[in-house]
Design an enzyme around this catalytic site. Structure first.
Site, short mmCIF file in Angstrom:
data_model
loop_
_atom_site.label_atom_id
_atom_site.label_comp_id
_atom_site.label_asym_id
_atom_site.label_seq_id
_atom_site.Cartn_x
_atom_site.Cartn_y
_atom_site.Cartn_z
N GLU A 138 -10.69 -6.41 5.35
CA GLU A 138 -11.55 -7.33 4.58
C GLU A 138 -11.64 -8.71 5.19
O GLU A 138 -12.70 -9.33 5.18
CB GLU A 138 -11.04 -7.51 3.13
CG GLU A 138 -10.82 -6.24 2.37
CD GLU A 138 -9.37 -5.83 2.44
OE1 GLU A 138 -8.79 -5.95 3.53
OE2 GLU A 138 -8.83 -5.39 1.42
N GLU A 177 -10.07 -1.62 -5.72
CA GLU A 177 -11.10 -2.48 -5.14
C GLU A 177 -11.17 -2.29 -3.63
O GLU A 177 -12.26 -2.22 -3.05
CB GLU A 177 -10.80 -3.95 -5.48
CG GLU A 177 -12.01 -4.84 -5.44
CD GLU A 177 -11.77 -6.18 -6.10
OE1 GLU A 177 -12.72 -6.97 -6.13
OE2 GLU A 177 -10.64 -6.43 -6.56
N ARG A 202 -0.80 -7.29 -5.19
CA ARG A 202 -1.40 -6.75 -6.42
C ARG A 202 -0.73 -5.42 -6.73
O ARG A 202 -1.13 -4.38 -6.23
CB ARG A 202 -2.92 -6.60 -6.26
CG ARG A 202 -3.63 -7.93 -6.13
CD ARG A 202 -5.14 -7.81 -6.18
NE ARG A 202 -5.77 -9.11 -6.03
CZ ARG A 202 -6.19 -9.62 -4.88
NH1 ARG A 202 -6.05 -8.92 -3.75
NH2 ARG A 202 -6.74 -10.81 -4.82
N ASP A 222 -7.57 -3.16 1.47
CA ASP A 222 -6.39 -3.25 0.60
C ASP A 222 -6.13 -1.93 -0.15
O ASP A 222 -7.06 -1.18 -0.48
CB ASP A 222 -6.58 -4.38 -0.42
CG ASP A 222 -6.38 -5.75 0.21
OD1 ASP A 222 -5.89 -5.80 1.34
OD2 ASP A 222 -6.71 -6.75 -0.44
N HIS A 245 3.50 2.23 -4.67
CA HIS A 245 3.47 0.80 -4.36
C HIS A 245 4.89 0.25 -4.38
O HIS A 245 5.81 0.86 -4.91
CB HIS A 245 2.64 0.05 -5.39
CG HIS A 245 1.18 0.34 -5.30
ND1 HIS A 245 0.24 -0.49 -5.85
CD2 HIS A 245 0.49 1.35 -4.73
CE1 HIS A 245 -0.98 0.00 -5.63
NE2 HIS A 245 -0.83 1.12 -4.95
N TYR A 298 2.19 -6.24 -0.32
CA TYR A 298 0.93 -6.41 -1.06
C TYR A 298 1.18 -7.01 -2.44
O TYR A 298 2.10 -6.60 -3.16
CB TYR A 298 0.23 -5.06 -1.19
CG TYR A 298 -1.19 -5.18 -1.68
CD1 TYR A 298 -2.09 -6.02 -1.03
CD2 TYR A 298 -1.63 -4.48 -2.79
CE1 TYR A 298 -3.40 -6.15 -1.47
CE2 TYR A 298 -2.94 -4.59 -3.23
CZ TYR A 298 -3.81 -5.43 -2.57
OH TYR A 298 -5.10 -5.57 -3.01
N ASP A 339 -5.74 -0.70 -3.10
CA ASP A 339 -5.97 -0.59 -4.54
C ASP A 339 -7.40 -0.10 -4.77
O ASP A 339 -8.12 0.19 -3.82
CB ASP A 339 -5.71 -1.92 -5.25
CG ASP A 339 -6.54 -3.07 -4.66
OD1 ASP A 339 -7.49 -2.80 -3.90
OD2 ASP A 339 -6.24 -4.24 -4.96
#
Length: 766
Positions: A9, A86, A309, A82, A354, A307, A84
């Site tokens: 990203e 999103e 989140r 990432d 995670h 990470y 997740d």
């Protein structure tokens, strides 16, 4: 020879990853999202299985073109966004763009995931690619569709029923409800008076106090003594019976263990960054993103944390081994538990693959890399490092003692205290508290006492107290409440808070959230007419169902079907049957003093006010505040008239609080601040005619500007001092104080770098 293309990203992340891969790899950034829904009604089509129309995000078109060119020249494509929902959706959108360009069928395109940006994690991910996860993509599409349908149908309704420019969100609306309900609870709260009786004592040259717990054989509770006469009578009785000393009749000693808290997840990181660092949730997440994507610490860019989140408190086995080794070497074997500590995730939807938020290497201590980090980066990394290390340390051992002291017959005072006999993890980190509790009795140190000891009495005193309402939400306590109610997910908390402020539904007052008048009206409308959709349980259930889609346990289209039909029916019914005045007006039991028609509370441009229902024939209005105080007339400024038209001046309330204005408005528009700016006696260095005044901005921040404004617009945020710059001779210096550097003199001229440390006369150890 064609290279392999890795797509991420952000350019910072790309730069860090590129260091870990060989020359056969090219890493390129998409610069965030590449596609989004077409911004018009119909972008989500409920009549066609919720088909969604996407378009390229215009500001990223140039980056997408570069991405397509690189993809054409590559042998294989790895999507490394990432880990997740999103991130999965961004990878899917990139894949769809490449599919439209006929590039997907010609070469392999695979998804790679890593939770820390380290050489081993990146290379392991590249060596073990997977396909795009359709369940994760579907969950993100369902979330986006829900938010779009709510926004594009509810927002126009708010425009019609309240005022233009308003909007409502699926998760922001329950958060607003929380803040409004707390404010209403505070307003309805009736404070109660109560008194405590305390004894001041001294034993073995140590002062301490004890609180009355038993009087005349009866237990003393919060509202046992409720007025001054009763308190004075109780105190006098105790003085008569107690004499000059109290007798120790019981010493109760206990030992308890305090265990460390789990390593950070997204919500707890945000809460602690707010409490301990004074960050906003948004600032904390922005800084954490920088630490995750990579910082140059002297040997190239390195990802410093995992990470950020996540809702999992797991730590990788190799991370635990490294942390335990560091604890033993740095703090000693006595601070290391026999076996690693294991924490359980509270969230039922947490993804166990995670990890918690931790340093990518515990051996990379904050002080070692401080010089390479910004102030915010260092503060947050230091917080994460300490919390992670402390989570694997031994418990703290606390000795507590409760001493009962007799004051005559059937009267007892109690003193509480504690001593930390083994600090354990506390020497590294202790969790903050946002409860607002002021009770520190358990933290007092007491002298050693035994039964039968006579303790000299210095004084018995009465203390008056009043019960207090619950505190307004801070960012930390709001994030905690959102998490407890299941509203939103780790990645959304900062956005929820930011959106409420941007829409001006809430303001921050002394670091606590307070709803605006518009926020109250919007909440009232939503809770009255869309009760189900701002219900905490409904919102949490919807989040759970989105998580079930992400796990592949549910289909996304049936979920949207179940939501859409009753929601659309309610929208249509409200639009048809609810009038604007039903929402924006509130009845009072008063009549207009000018025309005798009923008065109502209405919503105006600057908030709520009291107005006549006979408008426009009758234009009587007054501030809502004067109504609350029982005063039907605006407050007149005594002995002062308007300098422009000579009519009386009034204290008025506007968008940014109280101000003084002319009673002849709108014919005369003279206004001035309620608080007169303070003249600090320093000549304006620019015009050399006016003096510098201390003023408040609309948001309450102090600044300094010339008294001749608007003729002279010179201003500064820092406090002016009447000294010329020794370097550039500018007639004025400023005084600036920061936590990191202390107090120093500074030249306000940008081109001058004069800076001189100032010793703080208040910096006294006492």
């Amino acid at each position: 020879m064609a290279t392999n293309l890795v797509i991420v990203e952000s350019p910072a992340k790309a730069k860090t990853i590129e260091r870990y891969l060989g020359k056969e790899f090219k890493v390129i950034a998409s610069y965030g999202h590449v596609r989004d829904l077409v911004p018009k009604n119909g972008a989500v089509d409920p009549d066609n299985h919720f088909e969604m129309q996407y378009q390229l995000i215009e500001k990223n078109a140039r980056h997408v073109d570069e991405l397509i060119k690189a993809a054409k020249k590559s042998a294989a494509i790895y999507l490394a966004t990432d880990p997740d929902r999103e991130g999965e959706a961004i990878s899917w959108h990139v894949c769809e763009i490449l599919r439209d360009k006929k590039l997907v069928a010609k070469k392999p395109i695979q998804r790679v995931v890593f939770y820390e940006i380290t050489k081993s994690a990146v290379n392991e991910a590249i060596a073990n690619p997977r396909e795009l996860s359709q369940p994760l993509i579907n969950a993100q599409q369902a979330r986006r569709a829900l938010d779009f349908l709510v926004g594009f149908n509810l927002s126009p309704l708010l425009w019609k029923k309240i005022r233009r420019g308003l909007s409502a969100g699926r998760v922001q609306s329950p958060a607003l409800r929380m803040i409004v309900e707390r404010e209403e609870e505070i307003e309805k709260f009736e404070s109660q008076e109560y008194w405590t009786i305390e004894a001041d004592l001294n034993y073995k040259k140590q002062d301490f106090s004890a609180k009355l717990s038993l009087f005349a054989g009866k237990k003393v509770e919060q509202f046992t003594i409720t007025n001054e006469d009763q308190a004075n009578s109780t105190r006098q009785t105790l003085l008569d019976k107690g004499g000059k000393e109290l007798e120790v009749i019981k010493v109760d000693k206990k030992q308890r263990k305090r265990n460390p808290t789990a390593p950070f997840i997204t919500s707890t990181l945000q809460q602690e960054a707010v409490r301990k660092l004074g960050f906003t949730a948004k600032r904390a997440m922005r800084t954490a993103q920088q630490l995750y994507e990579g910082i140059d610490i002297g040997k190239g860019s390195v990802g410093l944390i995992t990470y950020m989140r996540t809702d999992s408190v797991n730590l990788a086995d190799e991370a635990i081994a490294e942390i335990r080794d560091l604890i033993e070497k740095r703090y000693g074997k006595d601070d290391l538990p026999d076996s690693p500590r294991v924490y359980k995730t509270k969230s039922k939807n947490a993804q166990e693959a995670h990890e918690a938020i931790r340093p990518t290497s515990a051996k990379r201590t904050p002080e070692q890399i401080k010089e390479h980090l910004t102030s915010d980066q260092f503060k947050l990394y230091n917080l994460i490092w300490k919390r992670t290390v402390a989570s694997q340390m031994i418990h703290a051992t606390v000795d507590t003692v409760a001493v009962d002291l007799a004051c005559g017959e059937s009267n007892v005072f109690r003193a509480n205290g504690s001593t930390i006999t083994n600090s354990g993890f506390i020497k590294v980190y202790q969790e903050g508290d946002d409860s607002g509790s002021k009770d520190k009795n358990d933290e007092k140190l007491l002298p050693v006492m035994e039964e039968g000891d006579k303790i000299p009495l210095k004084e018995i005193r009465n203390e008056q107290h009043f019960t207090e309402p619950p505190p307004r939400f801070s960012e930390a306590s709001l994030v905690k409440a959102l998490e407890e109610h299941g509203i939103g997910r780790p990645s959304t908390y900062a956005t929820i808070i930011s959106t409420l402020q941007t829409r001006e539904y809430v303001i921050v007052d002394a670091k606590r959230f307070r709803p605006t008048d518009v926020g109250r009206i919007v909440n009232k409308f939503l809770t009255n007419y869309f009760t189900q959709y701002v219900d905490y349980d409904f919102t949490a259930k919807l989040e759970d169902e989105l998580d079930a889609i992400a796990r592949g346990e549910k289909q996304w289209v049936p979920l949207l079907d179940e939501f859409w039909d009753p929601f659309k029916s309610l929208i249509d019914d409200t639009e048809k049957n609810v009038k604007r005045k039903d929402v924006t007006q509130e009845e009072t039991n008063e009549t207009c003093p000018e025309c005798q028609k009923p008065l109502v509370i209405r919503l105006g441009r600057n908030g709520r006010f009291v107005g006549c229902t006979g408008y426009p024939d009758c234009s009587y209005t007054r501030s809502l505040e004067s109504s609350v105080e029982g005063n039907n007339e605006p407050e007149i400024v005594v002995d002062r008239n308007c300098p422009e038209c000579s009519k009386p001046l009034q204290v008025k309330i506007g968008r940014y609080g109280k101000f003084i204005g002319c009673s002849g408005y709108p014919d005369c528009k003279y206004i001035e601040p309620l608080e007169k700016p303070k003249d600090i006696g320093v000549m304006c260095p620019e015009c050399k005619k006016g003096t510098m005044l201390m003023r408040k901005s609309r948001k309450g921040k102090i600044f300094y500007s010339c008294s001749r404004y608007p003729d002279c617009r010179y201003a500064t945020w820092d406090e002016p001092i009447d000294e010329a710059c020794p370097k550039c001779k500018w007639p004025m210096l400023t005084l600036k104080t920061t936590k990191r550097s202390g107090t120093f003199k500074l030249c306000p001229q940008k081109e001058c770098d004069f800076r001189e440390k100032v010793e703080d006369p208040d910096n006294d150890p006492k």
